[in-house]
Each structure stands twice: as C-alpha cells, then as structure tokens.
Design a protein around this motif. Structure first.
Motif, PDB file in Angstrom:
ATOM      1  N   MET A   8     -20.593  48.925  -8.799  1.00 27.22           N
ATOM      2  CA  MET A   8     -19.953  48.681  -7.685  1.00 27.22           C
ATOM      3  C   MET A   8     -20.467  47.564  -6.476  1.00 27.22           C
ATOM      4  O   MET A   8     -19.897  46.455  -6.175  1.00 27.22           O
ATOM      5  N   TRP A   9     -21.568  47.972  -6.007  1.00 20.97           N
ATOM      6  CA  TRP A   9     -22.100  47.300  -4.782  1.00 20.97           C
ATOM      7  C   TRP A   9     -22.988  46.214  -5.496  1.00 20.97           C
ATOM      8  O   TRP A   9     -24.132  45.963  -5.161  1.00 20.97           O
ATOM      9  N   ASN A  10     -22.159  45.119  -6.080  1.00 20.69           N
ATOM     10  CA  ASN A  10     -22.963  43.877  -6.384  1.00 20.69           C
ATOM     11  C   ASN A  10     -22.883  42.955  -5.396  1.00 20.69           C
ATOM     12  O   ASN A  10     -21.940  43.058  -4.586  1.00 20.69           O
ATOM     13  N   LYS A  11     -23.269  41.757  -5.593  1.00 23.86           N
ATOM     14  CA  LYS A  11     -23.301  40.668  -4.573  1.00 23.86           C
ATOM     15  C   LYS A  11     -22.120  40.304  -4.432  1.00 23.86           C
ATOM     16  O   LYS A  11     -21.472  39.880  -3.016  1.00 23.86           O
ATOM     17  N   ASN A  12     -21.226  39.793  -5.613  1.00 21.71           N
ATOM     18  CA  ASN A  12     -19.892  39.279  -5.176  1.00 21.71           C
ATOM     19  C   ASN A  12     -18.912  40.271  -4.704  1.00 21.71           C
ATOM     20  O   ASN A  12     -18.155  39.760  -3.737  1.00 21.71           O
ATOM     21  N   PHE A  13     -18.965  41.540  -4.986  1.00 24.09           N
ATOM     22  CA  PHE A  13     -18.066  42.595  -4.454  1.00 24.09           C
ATOM     23  C   PHE A  13     -18.511  42.703  -2.876  1.00 24.09           C
ATOM     24  O   PHE A  13     -17.740  42.738  -2.003  1.00 24.09           O
ATOM     25  N   ASN A  14     -19.852  42.762  -2.772  1.00 27.80           N
ATOM     26  CA  ASN A  14     -20.244  42.650  -1.286  1.00 27.80           C
ATOM     27  C   ASN A  14     -19.824  41.543  -0.480  1.00 27.80           C
ATOM     28  O   ASN A  14     -19.473  41.890   0.991  1.00 27.80           O
ATOM     29  N   LEU A  15     -19.682  40.550  -0.994  1.00 30.10           N
ATOM     30  CA  LEU A  15     -19.334  39.376  -0.119  1.00 30.10           C
ATOM     31  C   LEU A  15     -17.641  39.403   0.129  1.00 30.10           C
ATOM     32  O   LEU A  15     -17.418  38.928   1.262  1.00 30.10           O
ATOM     33  N   VAL A  16     -16.942  39.742  -1.073  1.00 29.93           N
ATOM     34  CA  VAL A  16     -15.692  40.070  -0.710  1.00 29.93           C
ATOM     35  C   VAL A  16     -15.424  41.072   0.327  1.00 29.93           C
ATOM     36  O   VAL A  16     -14.477  40.808   1.410  1.00 29.93           O
ATOM     37  N   ILE A  17     -16.034  42.151   0.317  1.00 29.95           N
ATOM     38  CA  ILE A  17     -15.886  43.227   1.497  1.00 29.95           C
ATOM     39  C   ILE A  17     -16.193  42.925   2.721  1.00 29.95           C
ATOM     40  O   ILE A  17     -15.489  42.726   3.617  1.00 29.95           O
ATOM     41  N   ILE A  18     -17.246  41.916   2.847  1.00 29.16           N
ATOM     42  CA  ILE A  18     -17.876  41.461   4.280  1.00 29.16           C
ATOM     43  C   ILE A  18     -16.756  40.570   4.767  1.00 29.16           C
ATOM     44  O   ILE A  18     -16.513  40.421   5.986  1.00 29.16           O
ATOM     45  N   GLY A  19     -16.385  39.432   3.551  1.00 33.83           N
ATOM     46  CA  GLY A  19     -15.244  38.557   3.956  1.00 33.83           C
ATOM     47  C   GLY A  19     -14.018  39.112   4.554  1.00 33.83           C
ATOM     48  O   GLY A  19     -13.312  38.929   5.509  1.00 33.83           O
ATOM     49  N   GLN A  20     -13.484  40.370   3.889  1.00 32.05           N
ATOM     50  CA  GLN A  20     -12.540  41.102   4.211  1.00 32.05           C
ATOM     51  C   GLN A  20     -12.548  41.905   5.653  1.00 32.05           C
ATOM     52  O   GLN A  20     -11.998  41.806   6.455  1.00 32.05           O
ATOM     53  N   ILE A  21     -13.678  42.349   6.053  1.00 37.09           N
ATOM     54  CA  ILE A  21     -14.095  43.113   7.257  1.00 37.09           C
ATOM     55  C   ILE A  21     -13.784  41.993   8.423  1.00 37.09           C
ATOM     56  O   ILE A  21     -12.921  42.177   9.273  1.00 37.09           O
ATOM     57  N   ILE A  22     -14.309  40.891   8.064  1.00 39.43           N
ATOM     58  CA  ILE A  22     -14.288  39.619   9.327  1.00 39.43           C
ATOM     59  C   ILE A  22     -12.816  39.177   9.265  1.00 39.43           C
ATOM     60  O   ILE A  22     -12.303  38.952  10.353  1.00 39.43           O
ATOM     61  N   SER A  23     -12.210  38.840   8.364  1.00 45.21           N
ATOM     62  CA  SER A  23     -10.937  38.212   8.215  1.00 45.21           C
ATOM     63  C   SER A  23      -9.964  39.164   8.594  1.00 45.21           C
ATOM     64  O   SER A  23      -8.945  38.820   9.611  1.00 45.21           O
ATOM     65  N   LEU A  24      -9.925  40.656   8.275  1.00 42.63           N
ATOM     66  CA  LEU A  24      -8.879  41.644   8.837  1.00 42.63           C
ATOM     67  C   LEU A  24      -9.089  42.049  10.235  1.00 42.63           C
ATOM     68  O   LEU A  24      -8.232  41.935  10.948  1.00 42.63           O
ATOM     69  N   PHE A  25     -10.447  41.940  10.594  1.00 43.67           N
ATOM     70  CA  PHE A  25     -10.693  42.154  11.983  1.00 43.67           C
ATOM     71  C   PHE A  25     -10.250  41.165  13.167  1.00 43.67           C
ATOM     72  O   PHE A  25      -9.619  41.272  13.705  1.00 43.67           O
ATOM     73  N   GLY A  26     -10.306  39.627  12.307  1.00 44.10           N
ATOM     74  CA  GLY A  26      -9.676  38.713  12.996  1.00 44.10           C
ATOM     75  C   GLY A  26      -8.386  38.766  13.183  1.00 44.10           C
ATOM     76  O   GLY A  26      -7.662  38.485  14.136  1.00 44.10           O
ATOM     77  N   SER A  27      -7.571  38.992  11.904  1.00 49.41           N
ATOM     78  CA  SER A  27      -6.160  39.172  12.106  1.00 49.41           C
ATOM     79  C   SER A  27      -5.667  40.423  13.030  1.00 49.41           C
ATOM     80  O   SER A  27      -4.802  40.038  13.736  1.00 49.41           O
ATOM     81  N   ALA A  28      -6.221  41.547  12.883  1.00 44.72           N
ATOM     82  CA  ALA A  28      -5.755  42.568  13.966  1.00 44.72           C
ATOM     83  C   ALA A  28      -6.081  42.197  15.228  1.00 44.72           C
ATOM     84  O   ALA A  28      -5.234  42.582  16.098  1.00 44.72           O
ATOM     85  N   MET A  29      -7.054  41.765  15.431  1.00 39.40           N
ATOM     86  CA  MET A  29      -7.397  41.186  16.950  1.00 39.40           C
ATOM     87  C   MET A  29      -6.461  40.231  17.426  1.00 39.40           C
ATOM     88  O   MET A  29      -5.943  40.558  18.563  1.00 39.40           O
ATOM     89  N   LEU A  30      -5.944  39.438  16.639  1.00 43.15           N
ATOM     90  CA  LEU A  30      -5.136  38.363  17.017  1.00 43.15           C
ATOM     91  C   LEU A  30      -3.735  38.897  17.320  1.00 43.15           C
ATOM     92  O   LEU A  30      -3.002  38.696  18.160  1.00 43.15           O
ATOM     93  N   ARG A  31      -3.245  40.030  16.324  1.00 46.85           N
ATOM     94  CA  ARG A  31      -1.986  40.512  16.370  1.00 46.85           C
ATOM     95  C   ARG A  31      -1.946  41.313  17.786  1.00 46.85           C
ATOM     96  O   ARG A  31      -0.826  41.233  18.266  1.00 46.85           O
ATOM     97  N   PHE A  32      -2.961  42.176  17.992  1.00 46.22           N
ATOM     98  CA  PHE A  32      -2.930  42.955  19.269  1.00 46.22           C
ATOM     99  C   PHE A  32      -3.098  41.989  20.646  1.00 46.22           C
ATOM    100  O   PHE A  32      -2.287  42.127  21.269  1.00 46.22           O
ATOM    101  N   ALA A  33      -3.628  41.038  20.446  1.00 44.59           N
ATOM    102  CA  ALA A  33      -3.819  39.803  21.643  1.00 44.59           C
ATOM    103  C   ALA A  33      -2.359  39.375  21.881  1.00 44.59           C
ATOM    104  O   ALA A  33      -1.921  39.033  23.038  1.00 44.59           O
ATOM    105  N   LEU A  34      -1.613  38.905  20.782  1.00 46.39           N
ATOM    106  CA  LEU A  34      -0.335  38.386  21.022  1.00 46.39           C
ATOM    107  C   LEU A  34       0.541  39.449  21.385  1.00 46.39           C
ATOM    108  O   LEU A  34       1.546  39.036  22.291  1.00 46.39           O
ATOM    109  N   SER A  35       0.586  40.659  21.206  1.00 46.76           N
ATOM    110  CA  SER A  35       1.392  41.655  21.677  1.00 46.76           C
ATOM    111  C   SER A  35       1.297  41.635  23.226  1.00 46.76           C
ATOM    112  O   SER A  35       2.270  41.840  23.638  1.00 46.76           O
TER     113      SER A  35
END
Length: 415
Positions: A8-35
């Motif tokens: 499960m914890w291979n390089k490509n999956f790790n990159l997807v998860i790290i990318g998800q963390i950063i992208s979703l964090f940015g999206s959630a921050m933006l939504r909250f800031a706009l509210s």
C-alpha cells in the motif's frame, strides 16, 4: 501488478496522498476564508449559504469527470486540475487587488472550483486501484477518506487563526499556492495508462463513454444494490450530523461555542477513526452481513434520542452531552466503514476502463441525495423543536427498515 504496487505504502500512492493532503487543505482553507469574507462583506450568513448551495450543483458533472478519467492519463488530469484551481485563485486575487469585491465574483469562483473538484475526485478514486494491490485497496481508500476528513477539521482552525493575522488576499494566496504545490508533486506520480482508440470527435467519444458507464451500471445488479445502500445511508445519516448535530448541540442542549466546537470536532475525528479502521476490518466484513452493521446503527440511535428527552435534559447539560457523543461516535465510525467498504467492493468488481465512470456515477447518486435529506431534516427539527427525540426515534425505525432491506437484497452475495 508489480511487487511495489502490491504494497500500500509505495512511492506513487504516497505522492497521491501527500498531494491530496495539500490540495484538500488548500480547498478547505479557501472555502472557510470565503465564508468569513462573505459574512464580513454582507453581515448575512444566508447569502453564503445560498452561494454554498449553488456551488454544490457541479457535483452533477461527476459522471463527465469519470468518463474523462477513463479516457485520459489520470496522473496528467490530476496535475491539470490542480494547476487550473491555482490559476482560478490567482485570477481571483488579481481581481480582488483591483477592488472587485462583488458577491457575484465570489460565487463564480466557488462554482469554477467546484466544477474542477467534480472532475478531480473521480480521477483520484479511479487511480487508487491502479496504485495498490487488491488486498490493500480498502485500507488505501480509508487513508484517502481520512485525509479528506482531517482536512475539514484542521484547515478551518488554521484559516480562522490566519484570517485575523493577514489580509483575505494573502490567505487566498496560501490556498492557491497549495493547489500549485500539489500539482507539482503529482507530476512525479506514475499511473499505468493505456491509450484507448476513439471514433469521431472527442466530444462524441466522451458522450459515448458516459452512456457506456450508465449502461454498464444498469446491467450490474451488485453495483445497483451497492449504490442503493450508499444512497440510503447518505440520505438518512449524513444530514443527521450536518443538520441535526448543530441543532441538537446549540439549540436543544444550548451548549457554549467552545463545547459545540469540541462536540462537532469529536464527531469529525470519529469519521477519521472509521476510515483508518477499515484497513483492519475490511477482511472481517461480508457483504451479505452488512445489514448487521446497519442494525447496530438503528439500535444506537435509541440512546441518541434518549439524550435529548426532557427527562435526560433535566439532569443537566453534561449528562445529555456525554450520552449524545457516546452514541454519535460509533454511528459516525460505522457510517464511514460501510461507505468505504461498499466503494471498495464496487472498485474490485469494475474493469479499469470503466472505473472512473462507474465510481463517479455511484458517488454522484450518493452525494446528490444528501441535500434532499438536509432539507427534510430541517423541516422535521423545526416541526419538533420541542421534542427533538421524536425525529431521532423515527430515524431509528427507518434504519431498522434499511437493515431489513439490505438483508433481503444482499442475501445472495457470497463475499
């Protein structure tokens, strides 16, 4: 599938998860800031609620996103979607710097980002089975779900702190930078891709692919049953926490702001815990026994209803609050486990060339029923504002019925 992908914890999956963390964090921050920004501009929460509702409409485009995910390189699509989000945010910042502070502009930005998200989500979901072995698929889906739930907890806290320390343009810029960084990281992901032949224009090809997805789902009894179960759970239980949780804690129990935040935070962490537990429990769950888990929810809803009865409220705030959480936490955990389990089973039974389309259709159907449930709960809690336990007991009865329905339609499933 090679040895690396079997882990499960291979390089490509790790990159997807790290990318998800950063992208979703940015999206959630933006939504909250706009509210906060919209409420500061107008002083009215209802305007943002309307914008929020409108921005959710693009979820209907998920099947289109699924068809695109099955036709093109999924890694490239993730990169393009995150770069597109960062570009939208950049243009938004430039317009804000020119004193363009209209509500219409904010609404357009929210809709554009939601359209991109509707395309992005099925792409990620369809990529997971290509990155991990079948035995690790449930755990991988759990990690993805946990990352999403965690972003909804941590990002608003960070955004709330930063909102008071910097300008709204700077906070929005942080979100845009997060999308850009996620896109850069995703460039290094390797996802297997075999180009498929297309006939005619790309528009007609995508149209045929979408039709193919709907036809495939309609001919797969297992997927239809799974979609029905997922839709019922999302229709009945998700709005219970989204609408019912705040009403029960703030209006019925009259909790303070801090205690309300703790209560809702604990429920969010219960979702994260459920997502993490699925990797351990997946092998112990059998599809034809799913009704037992739903039956457990129906039973636990009874003490949840008891927590808001006049008799219980007479004992004071904390006994009711504690009983509410003791009941709500296992329900949230089971909800998350069942949701991920059903998604994983559908992924395993769907060929790769249809994976994006099928997952998008299943998720779109499941998510589109939630707003309807929210409206119904709003009416129920308003009609029974002095007897909130009555709607909760009614939900318990409905979940007993869903458990019996699940037992009936899944009794012939052998795995």
């Amino acid at each position: 599938m090679n040895t690396l992908q079997n882990k499960m914890w291979n390089k490509n999956f790790n990159l997807v998860i790290i990318g998800q963390i950063i992208s979703l964090f940015g999206s959630a921050m933006l939504r909250f800031a706009l509210s906060l920004y919209v409420m500061d501009l107008t002083g009215r929460e209802d305007i943002f609620a309307g914008l929020f509702a409108i921005s959710n409409i693009p979820i209907l485009l998920s099947p289109l996103g699924g068809a695109i995910a099955d036709r093109f390189n999924r890694r490239n699509l993730m990169v393009i979607f995150d770069f597109s989000s960062s570009f939208v945010v950049l243009v938004f910042i430039l317009l804000l710097s020119q004193n363009s502070h209209s509500i219409l502009l904010i609404g357009v930005v929210m809709v554009l980002l939601s359209v991109i998200s509707a395309m992005y989500t099925p792409t990620v979901t369809a990529s997971i089975p290509q990155l991990v072995g079948e035995s690790s698929l449930a755990g991988a889906n759990g990690i993805v779900q946990a990352v999403q739930a965690l972003s909804y907890v941590v990002a608003p806290v960070c955004a709330g702190i930063l909102y008071g320390m910097m300008s709204v343009q700077a906070l929005i810029a942080v979100s845009g930078a997060a999308f850009f960084l996620s896109a850069v990281m995703e460039i290094f992901i390797k996802i297997p891709f075999t180009k498929r032949q297309s006939e005619g224009s790309m528009l007609k090809t995508i149209g045929r692919d979408m039709k193919e997805g709907f036809v495939f789902v309609s001919k797969q009894p297992f997927i239809l049953k799974s979609m029905l179960i997922a839709a019922l759970i999302n229709f009945i239980l998700t709005p219970l926490f989204v609408v019912g949780g705040p009403i029960i804690l703030r209006m019925t129990m009259k909790s303070t702001d801090s205690v309300y935040g703790v209560g809702m935070g604990i429920i969010q962490f219960a979702n994260i815990l459920g997502a993490l537990l699925i990797g351990v429990l997946a092998s112990k769950i059998i599809m034809k026994k799913v009704y037992i888990w739903i039956l457990a929810i129906a039973v636990i809803l009874i003490p949840l209803a008891l927590s808001v009865t006049p008799m219980m409220l007479e004992f004071g705030f904390y006994p009711s609050f504690i009983l509410f959480l003791i009941s709500a936490v296992p329900i949230a955990i089971i909800m998350t486990i069942l949701s991920i389990y059903v998604i994983t089973k559908v992924q395993k039974k769907t060929p790769n060339e249809n994976l994006g389309k099928v997952m998008a259709i299943v998720m779109a159907v499941a998510q589109c029923v939630a707003p309807v449930g929210q409206v119904i709960y709003g009416f129920l809690f308003r009609a029974f504002h002095a007897q909130v336990y009555i709607p909760l007991l009614f939900v318990s009865v409905v979940m007993f019925a869903v458990a019996l329905l699940s037992q009936r339609i899944l009794r012939n499933e052998i795995a």
